[in-house]
Design a protein around this motif. Structure first.
Motif, short mmCIF file in Angstrom:
data_model
loop_
_atom_site.label_atom_id
_atom_site.label_comp_id
_atom_site.label_asym_id
_atom_site.label_seq_id
_atom_site.Cartn_x
_atom_site.Cartn_y
_atom_site.Cartn_z
N LYS A 242 0.69 -1.33 0.02
CA LYS A 242 -0.04 0.06 -0.08
C LYS A 242 0.87 1.29 0.06
CE LYS A 242 -1.99 0.89 3.90
NZ LYS A 242 -1.54 2.27 4.28
N ARG A 243 1.91 1.52 0.83
CA ARG A 243 2.84 2.47 0.86
C ARG A 243 3.58 2.64 -0.44
NH1 ARG A 243 4.11 4.50 5.53
NH2 ARG A 243 6.45 4.63 5.12
N ARG A 244 4.00 1.47 -1.05
CA ARG A 244 4.77 1.51 -2.45
C ARG A 244 3.91 2.19 -3.43
NH1 ARG A 244 5.59 -1.21 -7.43
NH2 ARG A 244 3.84 -2.28 -7.02
N ASN A 245 2.35 1.89 -3.51
CA ASN A 245 1.50 2.53 -4.30
C ASN A 245 1.36 3.84 -4.15
OD1 ASN A 245 1.00 0.08 -5.72
ND2 ASN A 245 -0.71 -0.41 -4.23
N ASP A 246 1.37 4.47 -2.69
CA ASP A 246 1.36 5.83 -2.38
C ASP A 246 2.49 6.42 -2.86
OD1 ASP A 246 -1.14 5.61 -0.82
OD2 ASP A 246 -0.09 5.10 1.02
N TYR A 247 3.83 5.90 -2.85
CA TYR A 247 5.12 6.42 -3.30
C TYR A 247 5.17 6.67 -4.98
CZ TYR A 247 9.53 5.81 -5.52
OH TYR A 247 10.70 6.05 -6.45
N LEU A 248 4.49 5.60 -5.43
CA LEU A 248 4.26 5.88 -6.84
C LEU A 248 3.44 6.70 -7.50
CD1 LEU A 248 4.36 1.79 -8.01
CD2 LEU A 248 6.31 3.60 -8.46
N GLY A 249 2.20 6.74 -6.74
CA GLY A 249 1.22 7.76 -7.27
C GLY A 249 -0.03 6.95 -8.14
N ARG A 250 -1.14 7.51 -8.11
CA ARG A 250 -2.14 6.95 -8.89
C ARG A 250 -1.97 6.65 -10.56
NH1 ARG A 250 -8.02 7.09 -7.88
NH2 ARG A 250 -9.21 6.47 -9.35
N ARG A 251 -1.30 7.68 -11.19
CA ARG A 251 -1.21 7.46 -12.48
C ARG A 251 -0.19 6.35 -12.74
NH1 ARG A 251 -2.21 12.97 -12.24
NH2 ARG A 251 -0.27 13.37 -11.52
N ALA A 252 0.93 6.28 -11.82
CA ALA A 252 1.97 5.30 -12.08
C ALA A 252 1.33 3.90 -11.80
CB ALA A 252 3.12 5.66 -11.25
N VAL A 253 0.57 3.68 -10.95
CA VAL A 253 0.05 2.52 -10.42
C VAL A 253 -0.86 2.05 -11.56
CG1 VAL A 253 -1.78 1.49 -8.84
CG2 VAL A 253 0.23 2.66 -8.04
N GLN A 254 -1.71 2.98 -11.95
CA GLN A 254 -2.82 2.47 -13.35
C GLN A 254 -1.85 2.14 -14.41
OE1 GLN A 254 -4.44 6.49 -13.83
NE2 GLN A 254 -6.69 5.48 -13.02
N GLN A 255 -0.64 2.67 -14.74
CA GLN A 255 0.09 2.31 -15.95
C GLN A 255 0.62 0.97 -15.64
OE1 GLN A 255 2.72 5.71 -16.43
NE2 GLN A 255 1.36 6.75 -17.42
N GLU A 256 1.12 0.84 -14.68
CA GLU A 256 1.77 -0.56 -14.00
C GLU A 256 1.06 -1.50 -14.08
OE1 GLU A 256 2.77 -1.74 -9.84
OE2 GLU A 256 4.73 -0.88 -10.49
N LEU A 257 -0.23 -1.49 -13.56
CA LEU A 257 -1.42 -2.74 -13.77
C LEU A 257 -1.86 -2.76 -14.97
CD1 LEU A 257 -3.78 -1.62 -10.80
CD2 LEU A 257 -2.03 -3.67 -11.02
N ALA A 258 -1.96 -1.74 -15.92
CA ALA A 258 -2.30 -2.01 -17.46
C ALA A 258 -1.44 -2.48 -18.00
CB ALA A 258 -2.51 -0.54 -18.01
N ALA A 259 -0.07 -2.28 -17.92
CA ALA A 259 1.28 -3.29 -18.30
C ALA A 259 1.20 -4.69 -18.04
CB ALA A 259 2.64 -2.33 -18.26
N HIS A 260 0.83 -4.83 -16.79
CA HIS A 260 0.90 -6.18 -16.53
C HIS A 260 -0.41 -7.03 -16.97
CE1 HIS A 260 0.41 -9.80 -14.06
NE2 HIS A 260 -0.68 -9.52 -13.68
N PHE A 261 -1.54 -6.34 -17.37
CA PHE A 261 -2.77 -7.23 -17.86
C PHE A 261 -2.53 -7.42 -19.14
CE2 PHE A 261 -5.00 -6.13 -13.63
CZ PHE A 261 -5.42 -7.14 -13.38
N ASN A 262 -1.90 -6.45 -19.88
CA ASN A 262 -1.47 -6.55 -21.39
C ASN A 262 -0.52 -7.79 -21.50
OD1 ASN A 262 -3.10 -4.37 -21.92
ND2 ASN A 262 -1.39 -2.83 -21.95
#
Length: 271
Positions: A242-262
């Motif tokens: 949860k803290r790692r996600n806070d560090y990355l920020g919403r946009r970066a987390v969205q991009q990370e998840l999108a890349a994973h699912f792709n």
């Protein structure tokens, strides 16, 4: 339509997307997820440091904070919601340290936030002072000094555990002042502050035995209709992610998840 909930397939640690791998006790249905075991604290990216680790002047002007880039999420232990940080269920308004002092009471939890940094947690103990875990040592500091230029808010209601009495919370915090390095039982300042307020061993290092089951779920809220769920073996692991996600920020987390699912959805042999 109801909420659409996507789930990550099980990943080994090497496959998990990360920024930096070093970074009073009491106490079904199969889901797919992942557990993290971190070997280090995240303090090197906390107070007084930029994302690149360079040291900042503690008297610098207020650091950047964008509420729109904050990751909203919930945590469940089996079916019980034990943490909620969403605009629908929590007060996310932030203040300057000076303005927060007018709202704090002894025993309150304080969260300091800034863009590109891990959130920093502390226990307000009265007289404008907080106790917090900072750079592998429990310290007693003035709230304005601990803020390091960040915005802050009272974080009492994020965790849904029953709080101890204010006197006990302050006592828990003050009794740990001066502990450092191998004497510590907490991996990060959030776990330390939450333990002081709720007294649950789950916030301590090794407070839960990892036996293969994954009773904790971290639900990352990406929009009103979409969320992503990860599962973990311990509350400590959930807090670290949860803290790692806070560090990355919403946009970066969205991009990370999108890349994973792709990657997951790509057919074998596809270019």
């Amino acid at each position: 339509m109801g909420n659409q909930m996507d789930k990550l397939s099980h990943l080994s640690y090497a496959e998990v997307p990360t920024v930096d791998r070093d970074g009073v006790d009491t106490e079904e249905g199969p889901r797919i997820g992942v557990s993290y075991i971190f070997s280090g604290d995240d303090d090197e990216l906390e107070d007084g440091c930029a994302v690149d680790g360079t040291v900042k002047d503690p008297k610098q002007e207020e650091k950047q904070y964008d509420r729109r880039d904050e990751v909203e999420c919930s945590v469940y232990n089996r079916e019980e919601c034990i943490y909620d940080k969403s605009s629908k269920c929590a007060t996310l308004e932030v203040y300057s340290p000076e303005n927060l002092l007018n709202k704090c009471k002894a025993g309150d939890l304080v969260e300091f936030v800034a863009t590109g940094q891990y959130p920093h947690w502390a226990v307000y103990v009265g007289d404008f002072q907080v106790v917090h875990l900072h750079r592998a040592e429990v310290k007693n500091s003035f709230l304005t000094d601990a803020s390091q230029g960040r915005r802050c808010r009272i974080a009492n209601d994020f965790y849904r555990f029953k709080a101890l009495g204010a006197d006990m919370v302050v006592q828990n915090a003050m009794e740990q002042v001066g502990l450092k390095d191998r004497e510590l039982s907490w991996r990060n300042p959030e776990c330390f502050a939450a333990w002081c307020r709720f007294g649950k061993r789950e916030f301590k290092m090794g407070g839960e035995i990892r036996i293969g089951k994954q009773p904790y779920r971290l639900k990352i809220l990406m929009s009103d209709k979409h969320s992503h769920v990860l599962e973990f073996q311990s509350l400590e692991d959930v807090v670290m992610e949860k803290r790692r996600n806070d560090y990355l920020g919403r946009r970066a987390v969205q991009q990370e998840l999108a890349a994973h699912f792709n990657t997951v959805n790509r057919e074998p042999g596809a270019d």
